[in-house]
Design an enzyme around this catalytic site. Structure first.
Site, PDB file in Angstrom:
ATOM      1  CG  HIS A   5      -1.668  -1.383   1.447  1.00  0.00           C
ATOM      2  ND1 HIS A   5      -1.568  -2.298   1.848  1.00  0.00           N
ATOM      3  CD2 HIS A   5      -2.824  -1.721   0.762  1.00  0.00           C
ATOM      4  CE1 HIS A   5      -2.152  -3.093   1.962  1.00  0.00           C
ATOM      5  NE2 HIS A   5      -3.115  -2.848   1.063  1.00  0.00           N
ATOM      6  N   GLY A  21      -7.077  11.451   9.157  1.00  0.00           N
ATOM      7  CA  GLY A  21      -7.980  10.482   8.456  1.00  0.00           C
ATOM      8  C   GLY A  21      -7.838  10.864   6.865  1.00  0.00           C
ATOM      9  N   GLY A  90      -6.995  13.565  14.700  1.00  0.00           N
ATOM     10  CA  GLY A  90      -8.461  13.387  13.924  1.00  0.00           C
ATOM     11  C   GLY A  90      -9.539  14.027  14.670  1.00  0.00           C
ATOM     12  CD  GLU A 179     -10.470   7.188  17.359  1.00  0.00           C
ATOM     13  OE1 GLU A 179      -9.688   7.165  16.564  1.00  0.00           O
ATOM     14  OE2 GLU A 179     -10.843   6.083  17.862  1.00  0.00           O
ATOM     15  CG  MET A 180     -14.898   5.439  13.333  1.00  0.00           C
ATOM     16  SD  MET A 180     -16.084   5.452  12.079  1.00  0.00           S
ATOM     17  CE  MET A 180     -16.354   3.539  11.991  1.00  0.00           C
ATOM     18  CB  SER A 203     -16.048  17.084  15.026  1.00  0.00           C
ATOM     19  OG  SER A 203     -16.371  15.533  14.993  1.00  0.00           O
ATOM     20  CG  ASP A 204     -19.758  14.425  16.229  1.00  0.00           C
ATOM     21  OD1 ASP A 204     -18.903  14.509  15.524  1.00  0.00           O
ATOM     22  OD2 ASP A 204     -20.277  13.439  17.085  1.00  0.00           O
TER      23      ASP A 204
HETATM   24  N1  HPA Z   1     -18.579   8.540  15.542  1.00  0.00           N
HETATM   25  C1  HPA Z   1     -17.426   7.760  15.093  1.00  0.00           C
HETATM   26  N2  HPA Z   1     -16.403   8.645  14.598  1.00  0.00           N
HETATM   27  C2  HPA Z   1     -16.439   9.965  14.695  1.00  0.00           C
HETATM   28  C3  HPA Z   1     -17.768  10.458  15.425  1.00  0.00           C
HETATM   29  C4  HPA Z   1     -18.908   9.570  15.644  1.00  0.00           C
HETATM   30  O1  HPA Z   1     -19.781  10.063  16.200  1.00  0.00           O
HETATM   31  N3  HPA Z   1     -17.449  11.910  15.451  1.00  0.00           N
HETATM   32  C5  HPA Z   1     -16.270  11.846  14.640  1.00  0.00           C
HETATM   33  N4  HPA Z   1     -15.724  10.874  14.469  1.00  0.00           N
END
Ligand code: HPA
Length: 232
Positions: A5, A21, A90, A179-180, A203-204
């Site tokens: 990759h 990301g 992130g 996050e992920m 971010s939220d």
């Molecule tokens: N879920 C997963 N990843 C994220 C979220 C969320 O609500 N907000 C920003 N990254």
């Protein structure tokens, strides 16, 4: 040299790689913050750049979204390109009522619903954690620039869209946000004997039902970059 990759010269990456990301964000970081940034990888549009910041070599490359993606890129950087530290920069959602948009979460540990660590065949549950020195210095930088931050657990989810919002269950254990990517990054760092950290701007807010605008994300991002670049 080519891995599945990444197509780059063996010494193309600096010892520290910043990892957003989004590939466009990696290009933005390289062009805005690094001097003499050179494109070192563009396989699948995942642009990687190496340049300098305050005279020190730094690379930046995107991870893509999710643990399989960051698992691939961080594995190849640590194990084939001699990278020592990866700092994920992130965004995350927060469950913590004391945190609001633009605040920073320093992910000391990463809980997860991913099966990523099953590959190690451990006789129990592995706790993916950040490098302590990077955590300590990130906290110091947040203090220095005066941004509101918390250090603690994050939840690295395998699902953005969930049938049932399991995140709120993690909140009862004091987990700060979701996050992920972090858990897979921390597992790869541990297995390779290397260092990792994830810092996220909020971010939220899941508790306050707030979501940042594009402009808000951009200014919060500037503060986070200041923290991350000074770590490098
Ligand atoms: N879920 C997963 N990843 C994220 C979220 C969320 O609500 N907000 C920003 N990254």
């Amino acid at each position: 040299m080519s891995t599945p990759h990444i197509a780059a010269e063996k010494g193309a990456f600096a010892k520290t790689v910043l990892m957003p990301g989004d590939p466009l964000r990696s290009e933005f970081i390289a062009k805005t913050y690094l001097e003499d940034a050179v494109l070192v990888n563009d396989v699948r549009g995942v642009h990687g750049y190496t340049g300098t910041y305050n005279g020190k070599p730094v690379s930046v490359m995107a991870s893509g979204m999710g643990q399989p993606a960051i698992g691939i890129y961080s594995y190849e950087l640590y194990n084939f390109f001699d990278v020592e530290s990866i700092i994920r920069v992130g965004t995350c959602g927060t469950y913590d009522p004391e945190l609001h948009l633009k605040d920073i979460i320093i992910a000391m540990g990463a809980c997860t619903d991913s099966n990523f660590a099953a590959q190690y065949r451990l006789p129990g549950t592995f706790c993916p954690i950040a490098d302590f020195e990077l955590v300590r210095r990130a906290a110091e930088e947040c203090e220095r620039i005066g941004v509101n931050y918390k250090v603690g657990n994050i939840f690295s989810s395998d699902h953005f869209y969930e049938d049932d919002h399991s995140g709120l269950t993690w909140a009862k254990m004091g987990v700060l946000g979701v996050e992920m990517e972090s858990a897979a990054l921390y597992c790869n760092a541990a297995r390779a004997g290397k260092r990792a950290l994830c810092i996220c701007t909020v971010s939220d807010s899941i508790v306050h039902n707030e979501r940042s605008t594009l402009e808000e994300r951009q200014s919060a991002f500037t503060q986070m970059m200041e923290v991350a670049l000074r770590l490098a």
